[in-house]
Design an enzyme around this catalytic site. Sequence first.
Site: not given
Length: 277
Positions: A108-110
Amino acid sequence: MIAPVVRVPRLAVKAGEVRPGERAIPEETAVAIVHNGSTYAVMMATPADLEDFGYGFSLTEGVVGSLSDVESIETLEFDEGVEIRLWLNEERAGQMVARRRQIAGPTGCGLCGVESLELATKPAKLVPEGRSFTAAQIGEAIAALPPAQRLNHETRAVHAAAFWQPGDGLVAVREDVGRHNALDKLVGHLARTGRDAAAGIVLLTSRVSIEMVQKTAMLGAPVLVAVSAPTALAVRTAEASGITLAAIARDDGFEVFTHPHRIAFGGAQTELMAHVG
């Protein structure tokens, strides 16, 4: 290759009863994206459609400008995870060395690894005008997505990104434990198949944050529709990049936040256009 879905034993507790059984859950694997022998990023991802992921991530990160910059790609499996190895042509490889950064990205880390506030909030690429759609077509597109989410039907735990086009319907769906990864996989697939992103709608099952808008802009897709709400920064970014952003899309309707001129609503079009610039 590593299976994207595994079945694990579990105890189900319901209405005072405990029952043994199994549950299908998504796999989560460390995936290293390697350009010319140097690791650019390590992301936790679902081990499916990995070549699409390698191409799409490289495109949305700006490591490559087009697939012609990639001379070859291979996917290798190790005990620790998977490496997607891309070999770039000489010109692009030189540019990559000049701007290389290493990312360690949890699910979920962008924006992990971004080295400044300016890079984190950089303006998105301007999108082409593209075509217009009716409200009914957007409803048709969003309704087509849930039945096509194969991995989510099994696990109820993954995000999807998809592309819908009039006449063709839902032409591609990519799923992943990470919403950014799902979109990168979709970008890679569309690039590999030569699909014109300006002729259809990008669909997301997740919330819309700034990096999802940035990736959609890099794809060149003027219309983005999501089932969840956007962040305020995502709305500002979509406005600046020219993207028509619709969200909170359900069976009974959706909300439009930016550039409504690409959507034909019907009789009250003029007044609605004035309400949302």
